[in-house]
Design a protein around this motif. Structure first.
Motif, short mmCIF file in Angstrom:
data_model
loop_
_atom_site.label_atom_id
_atom_site.label_comp_id
_atom_site.label_asym_id
_atom_site.label_seq_id
_atom_site.Cartn_x
_atom_site.Cartn_y
_atom_site.Cartn_z
N GLU A 269 18.18 -12.68 2.79
CA GLU A 269 18.94 -13.71 3.46
C GLU A 269 19.72 -13.07 4.61
OE1 GLU A 269 22.43 -16.78 2.27
OE2 GLU A 269 20.83 -16.48 0.80
N SER A 270 19.69 -13.71 5.77
CA SER A 270 20.34 -13.14 6.94
C SER A 270 21.85 -13.35 6.92
CB SER A 270 19.76 -13.79 8.20
OG SER A 270 20.40 -13.28 9.35
N ASP A 271 22.56 -12.37 7.45
CA ASP A 271 24.01 -12.49 7.62
C ASP A 271 24.36 -13.27 8.88
OD1 ASP A 271 24.46 -10.97 5.34
OD2 ASP A 271 24.60 -9.09 6.45
N ASN A 272 23.39 -13.41 9.78
CA ASN A 272 23.61 -14.13 11.03
C ASN A 272 23.46 -15.63 10.78
OD1 ASN A 272 23.74 -11.69 12.55
ND2 ASN A 272 21.51 -11.59 12.49
N GLU A 273 24.38 -16.42 11.30
CA GLU A 273 24.32 -17.86 11.08
C GLU A 273 23.19 -18.52 11.85
OE1 GLU A 273 27.70 -19.55 14.03
OE2 GLU A 273 28.42 -18.42 12.31
N PHE A 274 22.63 -17.85 12.86
CA PHE A 274 21.55 -18.44 13.65
C PHE A 274 20.17 -18.12 13.10
CE2 PHE A 274 22.59 -14.33 15.49
CZ PHE A 274 21.35 -13.73 15.59
N SER A 275 20.08 -17.26 12.08
CA SER A 275 18.76 -16.90 11.54
C SER A 275 18.72 -17.11 10.04
CB SER A 275 18.39 -15.46 11.89
OG SER A 275 19.22 -14.55 11.23
N GLU A 276 17.53 -17.38 9.55
CA GLU A 276 17.31 -17.65 8.13
C GLU A 276 17.16 -16.36 7.32
OE1 GLU A 276 16.32 -20.58 5.04
OE2 GLU A 276 16.79 -20.97 7.13
N TYR A 277 16.34 -15.43 7.86
CA TYR A 277 16.03 -14.20 7.13
C TYR A 277 16.24 -12.98 8.03
CZ TYR A 277 13.48 -17.37 4.06
OH TYR A 277 13.13 -18.40 3.24
N SER A 278 16.56 -11.89 7.39
CA SER A 278 16.57 -10.58 8.00
C SER A 278 15.39 -9.85 7.36
CB SER A 278 17.89 -9.89 7.67
OG SER A 278 17.92 -8.61 8.19
N ALA A 279 14.66 -9.04 8.15
CA ALA A 279 13.44 -8.45 7.59
C ALA A 279 13.15 -7.08 8.17
CB ALA A 279 12.26 -9.37 7.86
N GLU A 280 12.45 -6.30 7.37
CA GLU A 280 11.89 -5.03 7.81
C GLU A 280 10.45 -4.97 7.33
OE1 GLU A 280 14.29 -1.76 6.56
OE2 GLU A 280 15.98 -2.39 7.78
N ILE A 281 9.64 -4.21 8.03
CA ILE A 281 8.25 -4.04 7.60
C ILE A 281 8.22 -2.94 6.55
CG2 ILE A 281 5.95 -3.33 8.30
CD1 ILE A 281 6.43 -4.73 10.93
N SER A 282 7.77 -3.30 5.36
CA SER A 282 7.69 -2.32 4.29
C SER A 282 6.31 -1.67 4.22
CB SER A 282 8.06 -2.96 2.95
OG SER A 282 7.42 -4.19 2.78
N ASP A 283 5.30 -2.34 4.80
CA ASP A 283 3.96 -1.78 4.80
C ASP A 283 3.13 -2.53 5.83
OD1 ASP A 283 1.88 -0.11 4.09
OD2 ASP A 283 1.31 -1.25 2.32
N SER A 284 2.14 -1.87 6.39
CA SER A 284 1.20 -2.54 7.29
C SER A 284 -0.10 -1.76 7.29
CB SER A 284 1.77 -2.66 8.70
OG SER A 284 1.86 -1.41 9.30
#
Length: 142
Positions: free
Chosen positions: A97-112
């Motif tokens: 869950e994002s800490d920013n009020e303008f965004s829904e999610y915070s994310a990082e790429i864990s694998d690709s």
């Protein structure tokens, strides 16, 4: 007899609710954005790399130039796969869950994973794949 009927009714309700589409992303569109400098509001500090449209049947479409693919959302992992006749790209995001009020999610790429069969052909995904690493993303709902 009434207890059995109530038990069967509750069991049927549980089974039906388990089989229903509980995918929280279906029907939503997100800009998957990275930090960018801008003198305006905080949400203007992010530049979208992808615009993902999620739909029923675990279909995802990147409307910023890439084709349709599939996705799977499991707990805090979102796996997106794009594939064409010459190459495939799979990206696994770890969402929170994002800490920013303008965004829904915070994310990082864990694998690709990027695979190409004929490197002599023009790649649709390779340049995009190279832009993904060492970045922090936010999912801004549109």
């Amino acid at each position: 007899m009434k207890k059995r009927l109530i038990f069967l009714l509750l069991l049927a309700i549980l089974l039906l609710s388990a089989c229903s589409n509980s995918d929280e992303l279906s029907g939503k569109t997100f800009d998957v954005s990275v930090m960018w400098s801008s003198p305006n509001s905080p949400s203007d500090n992010y530049k979208p790399l992808m615009r993902l449209e999620f739909s029923d049947g675990n279909i995802v479409k990147n409307t910023m130039g890439y084709e349709e693919g599939t996705y799977e959302l499991k707990d805090d992992k979102l796996v997106i796969q794009f594939e064409n006749e010459n190459e495939s790209l799979e990206i696994e995001f770890t969402l929170e869950e994002s800490d920013n009020e303008f965004s829904e999610y915070s994310a990082e790429i864990s694998d690709s994973d990027f695979q190409i069969e004929d490197s002599g052909q023009v790649s649709k995904y390779q340049g995009f794949y190279q832009k993904l690493w060492d970045r922090h993303f936010v999912f801004i709902e549109r």
